[in-house]
Write a protein that holds these residues in place. Structure first.
Motif, PDB file in Angstrom:
ATOM      1  N   ALA A 214       0.769  -1.142  -0.099  1.00  0.00           N
ATOM      2  CA  ALA A 214       0.118  -0.006  -0.010  1.00  0.00           C
ATOM      3  C   ALA A 214       1.003   1.249  -0.063  1.00  0.00           C
ATOM      4  O   ALA A 214       0.589   2.218  -0.896  1.00  0.00           O
ATOM      5  N   GLU A 215       1.780   1.259   0.886  1.00  0.00           N
ATOM      6  CA  GLU A 215       2.810   2.540   1.186  1.00  0.00           C
ATOM      7  C   GLU A 215       3.369   2.458  -0.340  1.00  0.00           C
ATOM      8  O   GLU A 215       3.785   3.955  -0.633  1.00  0.00           O
ATOM      9  N   ALA A 216       4.137   1.791  -0.911  1.00  0.00           N
ATOM     10  CA  ALA A 216       4.600   1.854  -2.115  1.00  0.00           C
ATOM     11  C   ALA A 216       3.838   2.352  -3.285  1.00  0.00           C
ATOM     12  O   ALA A 216       4.080   2.968  -4.369  1.00  0.00           O
ATOM     13  N   ALA A 217       2.534   2.058  -3.325  1.00  0.00           N
ATOM     14  CA  ALA A 217       1.542   2.705  -4.248  1.00  0.00           C
ATOM     15  C   ALA A 217       1.035   3.812  -3.784  1.00  0.00           C
ATOM     16  O   ALA A 217       0.295   4.519  -4.592  1.00  0.00           O
ATOM     17  N   GLY A 218       1.394   4.485  -2.686  1.00  0.00           N
ATOM     18  CA  GLY A 218       0.862   5.852  -2.309  1.00  0.00           C
ATOM     19  C   GLY A 218      -0.281   5.785  -1.534  1.00  0.00           C
ATOM     20  O   GLY A 218      -1.324   6.693  -1.543  1.00  0.00           O
ATOM     21  N   LEU A 219      -0.752   4.631  -1.202  1.00  0.00           N
ATOM     22  CA  LEU A 219      -2.108   4.204  -0.412  1.00  0.00           C
ATOM     23  C   LEU A 219      -2.144   3.985   0.857  1.00  0.00           C
ATOM     24  O   LEU A 219      -1.211   3.548   1.506  1.00  0.00           O
ATOM     25  N   THR A 220      -3.367   4.617   1.583  1.00  0.00           N
ATOM     26  CA  THR A 220      -3.376   4.475   3.082  1.00  0.00           C
ATOM     27  C   THR A 220      -4.595   3.550   3.447  1.00  0.00           C
ATOM     28  O   THR A 220      -5.698   3.743   2.667  1.00  0.00           O
ATOM     29  N   PRO A 221      -4.383   2.792   4.286  1.00  0.00           N
ATOM     30  CA  PRO A 221      -5.499   1.883   4.680  1.00  0.00           C
ATOM     31  C   PRO A 221      -6.817   2.770   5.361  1.00  0.00           C
ATOM     32  O   PRO A 221      -6.475   3.675   5.868  1.00  0.00           O
ATOM     33  N   ALA A 222      -7.993   2.503   4.774  1.00  0.00           N
ATOM     34  CA  ALA A 222      -9.091   3.324   5.207  1.00  0.00           C
ATOM     35  C   ALA A 222     -10.268   2.270   5.710  1.00  0.00           C
ATOM     36  O   ALA A 222     -10.241   0.950   5.530  1.00  0.00           O
ATOM     37  N   PRO A 223     -11.166   2.704   6.590  1.00  0.00           N
ATOM     38  CA  PRO A 223     -12.370   1.707   7.035  1.00  0.00           C
ATOM     39  C   PRO A 223     -13.223   1.412   5.928  1.00  0.00           C
ATOM     40  O   PRO A 223     -13.992   2.415   5.582  1.00  0.00           O
ATOM     41  N   LEU A 224     -13.308   0.382   5.621  1.00  0.00           N
ATOM     42  CA  LEU A 224     -14.206  -0.222   4.582  1.00  0.00           C
ATOM     43  C   LEU A 224     -15.623   0.233   4.685  1.00  0.00           C
ATOM     44  O   LEU A 224     -16.230   0.617   3.917  1.00  0.00           O
ATOM     45  N   ARG A 225     -16.168  -0.050   5.805  1.00  0.00           N
ATOM     46  CA  ARG A 225     -17.684   0.068   6.052  1.00  0.00           C
ATOM     47  C   ARG A 225     -18.049   1.751   5.859  1.00  0.00           C
ATOM     48  O   ARG A 225     -19.117   1.758   5.445  1.00  0.00           O
ATOM     49  N   ASP A 226     -17.040   2.534   5.833  1.00  0.00           N
ATOM     50  CA  ASP A 226     -17.384   3.849   5.700  1.00  0.00           C
ATOM     51  C   ASP A 226     -17.313   4.278   4.251  1.00  0.00           C
ATOM     52  O   ASP A 226     -17.825   5.441   3.913  1.00  0.00           O
ATOM     53  N   TYR A 227     -16.889   3.520   3.380  1.00  0.00           N
ATOM     54  CA  TYR A 227     -16.667   3.802   2.166  1.00  0.00           C
ATOM     55  C   TYR A 227     -17.800   3.177   1.146  1.00  0.00           C
ATOM     56  O   TYR A 227     -17.932   3.072   0.072  1.00  0.00           O
TER      57      TYR A 227
END
Ligand SMILES: [Zn+2]
Length: 230
Positions: A214-227
């Protein structure tokens, strides 16, 4: 039938039932429930979003690895934990810590981990609502997402999920679980991808690999149910 008209039809059918119920007896022919009631939930294997986020999901819950818990807490990972009630029956403290001190949430993965397509509507409801009730009793937080075991489901599963409080069936974009000695190749993650892991003996190294990807792709973990709307 378009969804809006279907909703109207459902409302009308329900409205028609109310006065009959007030009379205390139904004198006419039985009113059959509309075929698609409640409305089937969507099936989500990837979230459409422009936010630079990925979703970490961890299934089953049998192996309570302290290092994995530490990693989730230290990095403030909002993981979705699709737990089986049996996996917290002998040590619920492991998950209470993750929920109380971290950002993780418990989601629905049924009671007994069956292939839901082998069960009728009553059987599916017992599995999904049963797990919902046990999660609620144990954690005080009802699941909002249902992951069908093995990723297998049918139309009944989609309406059952709604009836048991879920707003989506969630599968996955990539399974990064190491099974036995086989570690799957690490993909280049994209925004909205859902990563599947399991609480097994390699959960810490698998989780670290997922977070690094995720970090290598510039992405941050987020809470799935909120999305997921609904
Ligand atoms: Zn599972």
């Amino acid at each position: 039938m378009p969804r809006l008209r279907l909703r109207h039809a459902v409302r009308a059918a329900l409205a028609a039932l109310v006065p009959l119920a007030l009379l205390g007896a139904v004198t006419g022919p039985a009113h059959a429930a509309p075929a698609a009631w409640p409305e089937p939930v969507p099936v989500v294997s990837h979230v459409e979003t422009t936010d630079p986020v990925v979703f970490i999901t961890i299934d089953d819950g049998w192996y309570h690895d302290p290092a994995a818990a530490k990693l989730l807490l230290d990095r403030r990972v909002p993981a979705s934990l699709f737990l089986l009630p049996g996996a917290y029956s002998y040590d619920s403290g492991y998950f209470h810590t993750l929920l109380d001190q971290g950002r993780s949430r418990v989601e629905n993965h049924t009671v007994n981990h069956p292939d839901l397509t082998t069960l009728d509507a009553t059987g599916q409801k017992a599995e999904a609502c049963g797990a919902r009730d046990q999660h609620l009793a144990q954690f005080g937080d009802g699941p909002r997402l249902l992951r069908p075991p093995y990723g297998t489901f049918d139309e009944t599963t989609r309406t059952t999920a709604r009836a048991c409080g879920a707003k989506a069936l969630v599968t996955w974009t990539y399974d990064l679980t190491t099974w036995g000695r086989w570690t799957p190749p690490t993909p280049r993650l994209k925004a909205g991808d859902i990563v599947l892991l399991h609480f097994n003996e390699t959960v810490t190294q698998d989780l670290r690999r997922a977070l690094d990807a995720a970090e290598a792709a510039g992405l941050t973990p987020a809470p799935l149910r909120d999305y997921i709307p609904g």
